[in-house]
Design a protein around this motif. Structure first.
Motif, PDB file in Angstrom:
ATOM      1  N   ALA A  49       7.528   3.100  -0.015  1.00 37.58           N
ATOM      2  CA  ALA A  49       8.802   2.697  -0.884  1.00 37.58           C
ATOM      3  C   ALA A  49       8.700   3.435  -2.262  1.00 37.58           C
ATOM      4  O   ALA A  49       7.683   3.741  -2.654  1.00 37.58           O
ATOM      5  CB  ALA A  49       8.785   1.140  -1.013  1.00 37.58           C
ATOM      6  N   PRO A  50       9.772   3.746  -3.053  1.00 41.06           N
ATOM      7  CA  PRO A  50       9.975   4.250  -4.167  1.00 41.06           C
ATOM      8  C   PRO A  50       9.017   3.371  -5.340  1.00 41.06           C
ATOM      9  O   PRO A  50       8.381   4.082  -6.117  1.00 41.06           O
ATOM     10  CB  PRO A  50      11.484   4.213  -4.573  1.00 41.06           C
ATOM     11  CG  PRO A  50      12.125   4.214  -3.525  1.00 41.06           C
ATOM     12  CD  PRO A  50      11.334   3.467  -2.329  1.00 41.06           C
ATOM     13  N   VAL A  51       9.075   2.215  -5.165  1.00 39.39           N
ATOM     14  CA  VAL A  51       8.237   1.439  -5.978  1.00 39.39           C
ATOM     15  C   VAL A  51       7.455   0.382  -5.239  1.00 39.39           C
ATOM     16  O   VAL A  51       7.823   0.148  -3.941  1.00 39.39           O
ATOM     17  CB  VAL A  51       9.029   0.571  -7.121  1.00 39.39           C
ATOM     18  CG1 VAL A  51       9.657   1.504  -8.215  1.00 39.39           C
ATOM     19  CG2 VAL A  51      10.132  -0.323  -6.446  1.00 39.39           C
ATOM     20  N   PRO A  52       6.141  -0.075  -5.300  1.00 41.06           N
ATOM     21  CA  PRO A  52       5.451  -0.751  -4.576  1.00 41.06           C
ATOM     22  C   PRO A  52       6.185  -1.900  -4.009  1.00 41.06           C
ATOM     23  O   PRO A  52       6.885  -2.905  -4.725  1.00 41.06           O
ATOM     24  CB  PRO A  52       4.283  -1.191  -5.491  1.00 41.06           C
ATOM     25  CG  PRO A  52       4.102  -0.186  -6.416  1.00 41.06           C
ATOM     26  CD  PRO A  52       5.606   0.481  -6.650  1.00 41.06           C
ATOM     27  N   ALA A  53       6.297  -2.300  -2.626  1.00 38.98           N
ATOM     28  CA  ALA A  53       7.052  -3.024  -2.012  1.00 38.98           C
ATOM     29  C   ALA A  53       6.356  -3.986  -1.084  1.00 38.98           C
ATOM     30  O   ALA A  53       6.663  -4.997  -0.665  1.00 38.98           O
ATOM     31  CB  ALA A  53       8.264  -2.557  -1.192  1.00 38.98           C
ATOM     32  N   ALA A  54       5.147  -3.456  -0.681  1.00 45.98           N
ATOM     33  CA  ALA A  54       4.120  -4.211   0.434  1.00 45.98           C
ATOM     34  C   ALA A  54       2.960  -4.651  -0.042  1.00 45.98           C
ATOM     35  O   ALA A  54       2.217  -5.388   0.855  1.00 45.98           O
ATOM     36  CB  ALA A  54       4.040  -3.126   1.428  1.00 45.98           C
ATOM     37  N   GLU A  55       2.571  -4.496  -1.288  1.00 47.93           N
ATOM     38  CA  GLU A  55       1.154  -4.769  -1.833  1.00 47.93           C
ATOM     39  C   GLU A  55       0.926  -6.242  -1.512  1.00 47.93           C
ATOM     40  O   GLU A  55      -0.094  -6.791  -0.926  1.00 47.93           O
ATOM     41  CB  GLU A  55       0.826  -4.372  -3.334  1.00 47.93           C
ATOM     42  CG  GLU A  55      -0.507  -4.697  -3.655  1.00 47.93           C
ATOM     43  CD  GLU A  55      -0.609  -3.963  -5.110  1.00 47.93           C
ATOM     44  OE1 GLU A  55      -2.007  -3.959  -5.431  1.00 47.93           O
ATOM     45  OE2 GLU A  55       0.206  -3.666  -5.549  1.00 47.93           O
ATOM     46  N   ALA A  56       2.035  -7.006  -1.883  1.00 52.61           N
ATOM     47  CA  ALA A  56       1.552  -8.538  -1.726  1.00 52.61           C
ATOM     48  C   ALA A  56       1.538  -9.122  -0.270  1.00 52.61           C
ATOM     49  O   ALA A  56       0.725  -9.990   0.119  1.00 52.61           O
ATOM     50  CB  ALA A  56       2.584  -9.387  -2.248  1.00 52.61           C
TER      51      ALA A  56
END
Length: 322
Positions: A49-56
């Motif tokens: 994703a363009p900005v972190p979206a899956a870390e959590a």
């Protein structure tokens, strides 16, 4: 193969997953992996994703998994990012898609098959799980690839002189000996970043370099199929994309300019003509038209689109689904 490779140790096996805004499905995949006998830190998730979206999501579902963010768009770039994170002492790499989950015993089956066969590549069945009602046309039209073949060499044909020809796997449930990526330096061709087909192009090169492929019937994975993909229209659009990918592969192999145009025009016409003939014969015999019949026509259309510079890329940012 001239020498049986050493038995695989799960602590030196790495699972690579590229994801793009599918956090709910990714959660299901990671939770299914949490019950498999592999260190969680050997699971590498690349968020494209363009900005972190899956870390959590990763930290909740599999806290010790390695999360990487790759903002540069492209499925090939994301997959290469995961391969770059695989250590040099790795024994094998396993590719899974973020819309899948594994059945219990999946990893043991995959590793056992690799050990007993000594194969460079081991792939297994991917069974669809429809989020809605299973389409009534499914059985006649032929959407699902065969998953009932027995464990053994995954052969397409026998070539001249008895030479074995292996089928080409995909990155949706496949183990590859790590030396292909660590010592030999194979990577996904990022010219396929937005068209897709980066996995088939990679495996074409692996097969040409001498890799052999085994099918493992017991290494079972489930793919979640949303309702919008459970249509003939979606499948035909996918087949058109396959034609554009075929054209891109020709370019990648060095076919250019007028030679490329002539070849695309000729192969497109042959595929459309042959598929149309198959369809007409089915209608005359009052038999159902299958996906294979349609595929020839649609692939030819895709090649014609590539010749004319038309058609949308499946993995372009504007068209990728959340």
């Amino acid at each position: 193969m001239t020498e049986q490779p050493p038995a695989l140790d799960a602590s030196h096996v790495y699972i690579c997953v590229a994801t793009y805004r599918r956090n709910e499905l990714l959660t299901r995949l990671l939770r299914s992996l949490s019950t498999e006998p592999i260190p969680a830190q050997n699971v590498i998730v690349v968020d494209n994703a363009p900005v972190p979206a899956a870390e959590a999501t990763v930290k909740r579902a599999l806290p010790l998994a390695r999360y990487l963010h790759q903002p540069q768009p492209g499925i090939g770039t994301a997959r290469n990012t995961s391969l770059d994170a695989v250590p040099t002492d790795a024994q094998a790499v396993i590719f899974l898609d973020d819309d899948e989950y594994v059945r219990p015993g999946w990893l043991a089956a995959l590793l056992d098959c690799a050990d007993s066969s000594g194969a460079h590549v081991v792939t297994g069945p991917v069974t669809p799980e429809f989020t809605g009602e299973e389409p009534a046309w499914l059985e006649e039209y032929g959407y699902v690839r065969r998953t009932d073949r027995p464990t053994g060499p995954w052969l397409s044909a026998t070539g001249r002189g008895g030479q074995l020809r292996y089928r080409r796997p995909a990155t949706n449930n496949t183990l590859v000996r790590a030396h292909w990526f660590t010592a030999s330096g194979f990577r996904f061709d990022e010219r396929f970043n937005f068209s897709g087909g980066e996995d088939s192009e990679l495996f074409d090169r692996l097969l040409a370099a001498g890799a052999d492929v085994w099918w493992c019937a017991q290494a079972q994975v489930v793919e979640v199929v949303p309702q919008e993909r459970a249509t003939k229209e979606w499948l035909r659009a996918r087949a058109v994309r396959g034609g554009r990918v075929r054209a891109l592969k020709m370019q990648a192999k060095g076919t250019r300019g007028g030679a490329l145009a002539v070849r695309l025009a000729a192969e497109s016409a042959v595929r459309i003509g042959y598929g149309s003939l198959r369809r007409a014969q089915k209608h005359l015999r009052r038999r159902p038209v299958t996906y294979t019949d349609d595929y020839y026509v649609c692939e030819g259309v895709g090649m014609a689109q590539a010749l004319l510079g038309r058609g949308a890329d499946e993995y372009a940012r504007s068209s990728r689904r959340s």
